[in-house]
Design a protein around this motif. Structure first.
Motif, PDB file in Angstrom:
ATOM      1  N   TYR A 196       0.894  -1.342   0.095  1.00 31.97           N
ATOM      2  CA  TYR A 196      -0.023  -0.050   0.019  1.00 31.97           C
ATOM      3  C   TYR A 196       0.903   1.394   0.200  1.00 31.97           C
ATOM      4  O   TYR A 196       1.964   1.507   0.508  1.00 31.97           O
ATOM      5  N   THR A 197       0.437   2.276  -0.726  1.00 34.34           N
ATOM      6  CA  THR A 197       1.318   3.499  -0.789  1.00 34.34           C
ATOM      7  C   THR A 197       0.428   4.654  -0.472  1.00 34.34           C
ATOM      8  O   THR A 197      -0.572   4.874  -1.127  1.00 34.34           O
ATOM      9  N   VAL A 198       0.635   5.465   0.376  1.00 31.53           N
ATOM     10  CA  VAL A 198      -0.133   6.720   0.641  1.00 31.53           C
ATOM     11  C   VAL A 198       0.944   8.015   0.532  1.00 31.53           C
ATOM     12  O   VAL A 198       2.368   7.722   0.976  1.00 31.53           O
ATOM     13  N   LYS A 199       0.382   9.083   0.246  1.00 31.43           N
ATOM     14  CA  LYS A 199       1.340  10.480   0.041  1.00 31.43           C
ATOM     15  C   LYS A 199       0.739  11.193   0.955  1.00 31.43           C
ATOM     16  O   LYS A 199      -0.483  11.525   1.027  1.00 31.43           O
ATOM     17  N   VAL A 200       1.551  11.692   2.077  1.00 31.30           N
ATOM     18  CA  VAL A 200       1.333  12.518   3.102  1.00 31.30           C
ATOM     19  C   VAL A 200       1.198  14.041   2.829  1.00 31.30           C
ATOM     20  O   VAL A 200       2.214  14.714   2.503  1.00 31.30           O
ATOM     21  N   GLU A 201       0.029  14.511   3.023  1.00 30.84           N
ATOM     22  CA  GLU A 201      -0.178  16.169   2.664  1.00 30.84           C
ATOM     23  C   GLU A 201      -0.777  16.973   3.670  1.00 30.84           C
ATOM     24  O   GLU A 201      -0.779  18.126   3.912  1.00 30.84           O
ATOM     25  N   LYS A 202      -0.932  16.194   4.734  1.00 32.24           N
ATOM     26  CA  LYS A 202      -1.619  16.958   6.007  1.00 32.24           C
ATOM     27  C   LYS A 202      -1.515  15.819   7.056  1.00 32.24           C
ATOM     28  O   LYS A 202      -1.111  14.769   6.904  1.00 32.24           O
ATOM     29  N   ASP A 203      -1.885  16.193   8.200  1.00 29.52           N
ATOM     30  CA  ASP A 203      -2.153  15.319   9.551  1.00 29.52           C
ATOM     31  C   ASP A 203      -3.162  14.221   8.970  1.00 29.52           C
ATOM     32  O   ASP A 203      -4.168  14.376   8.444  1.00 29.52           O
ATOM     33  N   SER A 204      -2.623  12.840   9.157  1.00 33.46           N
ATOM     34  CA  SER A 204      -3.140  11.744   8.429  1.00 33.46           C
ATOM     35  C   SER A 204      -3.453  10.578   9.329  1.00 33.46           C
ATOM     36  O   SER A 204      -2.765  10.666  10.425  1.00 33.46           O
ATOM     37  N   THR A 205      -4.443   9.823   9.037  1.00 33.71           N
ATOM     38  CA  THR A 205      -4.735   8.589   9.871  1.00 33.71           C
ATOM     39  C   THR A 205      -4.803   7.425   8.722  1.00 33.71           C
ATOM     40  O   THR A 205      -5.509   7.464   7.735  1.00 33.71           O
ATOM     41  N   ILE A 206      -4.220   6.409   9.216  1.00 34.39           N
ATOM     42  CA  ILE A 206      -4.413   5.141   8.455  1.00 34.39           C
ATOM     43  C   ILE A 206      -4.843   3.984   9.185  1.00 34.39           C
ATOM     44  O   ILE A 206      -4.617   3.659  10.511  1.00 34.39           O
ATOM     45  N   ASP A 207      -6.042   3.610   8.984  1.00 38.69           N
ATOM     46  CA  ASP A 207      -6.895   2.391   9.613  1.00 38.69           C
ATOM     47  C   ASP A 207      -6.639   1.093   8.798  1.00 38.69           C
ATOM     48  O   ASP A 207      -7.012   1.089   7.713  1.00 38.69           O
ATOM     49  N   VAL A 208      -6.493   0.087   9.409  1.00 38.79           N
ATOM     50  CA  VAL A 208      -6.228  -1.402   8.994  1.00 38.79           C
ATOM     51  C   VAL A 208      -7.117  -2.369   9.735  1.00 38.79           C
ATOM     52  O   VAL A 208      -6.889  -2.520  11.015  1.00 38.79           O
ATOM     53  N   THR A 209      -8.143  -2.740   8.938  1.00 36.45           N
ATOM     54  CA  THR A 209      -8.728  -3.889   9.598  1.00 36.45           C
ATOM     55  C   THR A 209      -8.710  -5.183   8.931  1.00 36.45           C
ATOM     56  O   THR A 209      -8.609  -5.292   7.779  1.00 36.45           O
ATOM     57  N   VAL A 210      -8.943  -6.203   9.593  1.00 35.07           N
ATOM     58  CA  VAL A 210      -8.862  -7.617   9.245  1.00 35.07           C
ATOM     59  C   VAL A 210     -10.035  -8.480   9.584  1.00 35.07           C
ATOM     60  O   VAL A 210     -10.935  -7.936  10.605  1.00 35.07           O
ATOM     61  N   LYS A 211     -10.366  -9.703   8.983  1.00 35.69           N
ATOM     62  CA  LYS A 211     -11.597 -10.396   9.340  1.00 35.69           C
ATOM     63  C   LYS A 211     -11.211 -11.799   9.401  1.00 35.69           C
ATOM     64  O   LYS A 211     -10.215 -12.152   8.740  1.00 35.69           O
ATOM     65  N   GLU A 212     -12.007 -12.508   9.932  1.00 33.10           N
ATOM     66  CA  GLU A 212     -11.828 -14.183   9.727  1.00 33.10           C
ATOM     67  C   GLU A 212     -12.070 -14.606   8.537  1.00 33.10           C
ATOM     68  O   GLU A 212     -12.952 -14.110   8.022  1.00 33.10           O
ATOM     69  N   LYS A 213     -11.087 -15.325   7.813  1.00 33.20           N
ATOM     70  CA  LYS A 213     -11.233 -15.893   6.543  1.00 33.20           C
ATOM     71  C   LYS A 213     -12.276 -16.955   6.682  1.00 33.20           C
ATOM     72  O   LYS A 213     -12.401 -17.957   7.474  1.00 33.20           O
ATOM     73  N   VAL A 214     -13.089 -16.833   5.653  1.00 31.44           N
ATOM     74  CA  VAL A 214     -14.055 -17.929   5.660  1.00 31.44           C
ATOM     75  C   VAL A 214     -13.721 -19.153   4.805  1.00 31.44           C
ATOM     76  O   VAL A 214     -13.188 -19.186   3.780  1.00 31.44           O
ATOM     77  N   GLU A 215     -13.611 -20.388   5.539  1.00 32.63           N
ATOM     78  CA  GLU A 215     -13.375 -21.768   5.050  1.00 32.63           C
ATOM     79  C   GLU A 215     -14.166 -22.289   4.374  1.00 32.63           C
ATOM     80  O   GLU A 215     -14.092 -22.988   3.275  1.00 32.63           O
ATOM     81  N   ALA A 216     -15.412 -22.413   4.753  1.00 32.87           N
ATOM     82  CA  ALA A 216     -16.789 -23.078   4.236  1.00 32.87           C
ATOM     83  C   ALA A 216     -17.865 -22.682   4.655  1.00 32.87           C
ATOM     84  O   ALA A 216     -17.961 -22.083   5.783  1.00 32.87           O
ATOM     85  N   ILE A 217     -18.922 -23.227   3.796  1.00 31.99           N
ATOM     86  CA  ILE A 217     -20.477 -22.959   4.113  1.00 31.99           C
ATOM     87  C   ILE A 217     -21.012 -24.238   4.148  1.00 31.99           C
ATOM     88  O   ILE A 217     -20.918 -25.056   3.402  1.00 31.99           O
ATOM     89  N   GLU A 218     -21.705 -24.804   5.586  1.00 33.40           N
ATOM     90  CA  GLU A 218     -22.030 -26.095   5.466  1.00 33.40           C
ATOM     91  C   GLU A 218     -23.937 -25.991   5.895  1.00 33.40           C
ATOM     92  O   GLU A 218     -24.153 -25.081   6.762  1.00 33.40           O
ATOM     93  N   VAL A 219     -24.281 -26.981   5.335  1.00 39.10           N
ATOM     94  CA  VAL A 219     -25.787 -26.933   5.685  1.00 39.10           C
ATOM     95  C   VAL A 219     -25.964 -27.968   6.674  1.00 39.10           C
ATOM     96  O   VAL A 219     -25.871 -29.330   6.366  1.00 39.10           O
ATOM     97  N   THR A 220     -26.014 -27.755   8.033  1.00 41.21           N
ATOM     98  CA  THR A 220     -26.043 -28.798   9.068  1.00 41.21           C
ATOM     99  C   THR A 220     -27.387 -29.339   9.222  1.00 41.21           C
ATOM    100  O   THR A 220     -27.173 -30.467   9.856  1.00 41.21           O
ATOM    101  N   LYS A 221     -28.135 -28.856   8.729  1.00 42.16           N
ATOM    102  CA  LYS A 221     -29.597 -29.579   8.792  1.00 42.16           C
ATOM    103  C   LYS A 221     -30.353 -29.214   7.507  1.00 42.16           C
ATOM    104  O   LYS A 221     -30.652 -28.107   7.222  1.00 42.16           O
ATOM    105  N   LYS A 222     -30.871 -30.337   6.863  1.00 37.25           N
ATOM    106  CA  LYS A 222     -31.650 -30.020   5.666  1.00 37.25           C
ATOM    107  C   LYS A 222     -32.958 -29.454   5.725  1.00 37.25           C
ATOM    108  O   LYS A 222     -33.487 -29.557   6.939  1.00 37.25           O
ATOM    109  N   PRO A 223     -33.600 -28.524   4.891  1.00 35.63           N
ATOM    110  CA  PRO A 223     -34.938 -28.241   5.060  1.00 35.63           C
ATOM    111  C   PRO A 223     -36.102 -29.339   5.274  1.00 35.63           C
ATOM    112  O   PRO A 223     -35.619 -30.360   4.598  1.00 35.63           O
ATOM    113  N   SER A 224     -37.093 -29.166   5.724  1.00 38.83           N
ATOM    114  CA  SER A 224     -38.116 -30.095   5.911  1.00 38.83           C
ATOM    115  C   SER A 224     -38.682 -30.500   4.726  1.00 38.83           C
ATOM    116  O   SER A 224     -39.146 -31.749   4.326  1.00 38.83           O
ATOM    117  N   LYS A 225     -38.750 -29.691   3.850  1.00 38.91           N
ATOM    118  CA  LYS A 225     -39.485 -30.067   2.264  1.00 38.91           C
ATOM    119  C   LYS A 225     -38.285 -30.053   1.522  1.00 38.91           C
ATOM    120  O   LYS A 225     -37.555 -29.151   0.989  1.00 38.91           O
TER     121      LYS A 225
END
Length: 321
Positions: A92-121
């Motif tokens: 990442y590259t930023v150019k400072v021209e004034k008082d600045s703030t850099i925010d970095v957030t991460v999240k849990e990586k999704v590995e899989a989606i599972e249907v743990t119980k089938k629908p009734s119909k």
């Protein structure tokens, strides 16, 4: 006296060098601005050419950095002065021209989606959407954590644009955060169903015999004034709807048959090549009564009106004078 003169000269030289140094610094280094870093605890930020995150930067100075999430996490968002920025490669590259703030957030990586119980119909006709009743879905993260979710969406075999089951479908999937579950198998392949509402009319038996003899059709019934049948593959031949001569509502002459509608337009048949379900409705016009003669009679010099006719769909009539 000589010693004092030397002292003032030396002091002047020191002050002059300090002033020149300050001017040079302002000219070469430019104005310094504050840089504030807000980094998620599950990420590490490394700035190119620095041993730590810089708290200041010169006007126009570029800061080049990389973000390394902890195992099981991925970058969610990187903002520079509240605006999301994208990396070039991994940097990442930023150019400072004034008082600045850099925010970095991460999240849990999704590995899989599972249907743990089938629908009734698990049995459907073409055009029906999945009934989610009884179905349970969980998201599994690369961190090893899992949790139930409800804000998923259904993917039919017809693709992302499909909003319901198509003829011949045998399964569906659940999608969330760019991940799809394994296919969930239905109890049977999706059929197309046709319902023909006769509006309390009766249909010629020959018509029903022809339907039952059509090898492309199954589950042919006529119950409660509704003809119903299913088909499993695209129709190769058109299916004609009953004509007015094949229908009788009430007694002979009570009603005139007007035609069939699928809710959107008038129809006369289910066309060859069809792969859809239909709900088709008959339309009739009532013949309430038929007047044959209207005339005056006299009874002891008192006139009265005589109306002759035959009741059809109506059972009574009112005369207003």
């Amino acid at each position: 006296m000589v010693q004092r003169k030397f002292t003032f000269a030396k002091l002047f030289a020191v002050v002059l060098m300090a002033v020149i140094g300050a001017v040079c610094c302002l000219t070469a280094c430019g104005t310094q601005f504050n840089v504030t870093w807000n980094v998620d605890e599950n990420a590490t930020v490394t700035v190119e050419g620095k041993n730590e995150l810089p708290a200041t930067a010169g006007e126009g100075e570029e800061i080049v950095f990389t973000v390394t999430p902890k195992a099981g996490y991925e970058v969610d968002d990187v903002k520079f002065n509240s605006a999301t920025i994208s990396p070039s490669g991994e940097k990442y590259t930023v150019k400072v021209e004034k008082d600045s703030t850099i925010d970095v957030t991460v999240k849990e990586k999704v590995e899989a989606i599972e249907v743990t119980k089938k629908p009734s119909k698990l049995t459907y006709f073409q055009g029906e959407a999945l009934d989610k009743t009884g179905m349970e879905v969980a998201i599994k993260y690369a961190t090893g954590r899992s949790e139930p979710i409800t804000n998923y969406y259904i993917v039919y075999q017809g693709g992302n644009s499909a909003t319901a089951f198509g003829l011949g479908d045998t399964s569906f999937q659940v999608r969330y955060a760019g991940k799809a579950s394994d296919p969930v198998t239905l109890d049977s392949a999706v059929l197309a169903q046709v319902k023909i509402n006769l509006d309390n009319a009766t249909v010629d038996e020959a018509y029903m015999t022809a339907l039952k003899g059509n090898s492309e059709l199954a589950n042919v019934t006529n119950e409660g004034g509704v003809i119903s049948f299913t088909y499993a593959k695209e129709l190769t031949k058109a299916i004609a709807l009953p004509t007015g001569e094949q229908l009788l509502k009430g007694s002979e002459g009570d009603y005139n048959f007007l035609g069939w509608s699928d809710g959107a337009a008038e129809v006369t048949e289910i066309a060859a090549g069809s792969k859809e379900s239909f709900n088709i409705q008959a339309a009739f016009e009532a013949n309430l009564l038929i007047l044959s003669r209207v005339y005056l009679e006299m009874d002891q010099n008192v006139p009265y009106l005589v109306i002759e006719g035959t009741f059809q769909a109506a059972e009574s009539a009112y005369l207003y004078l």
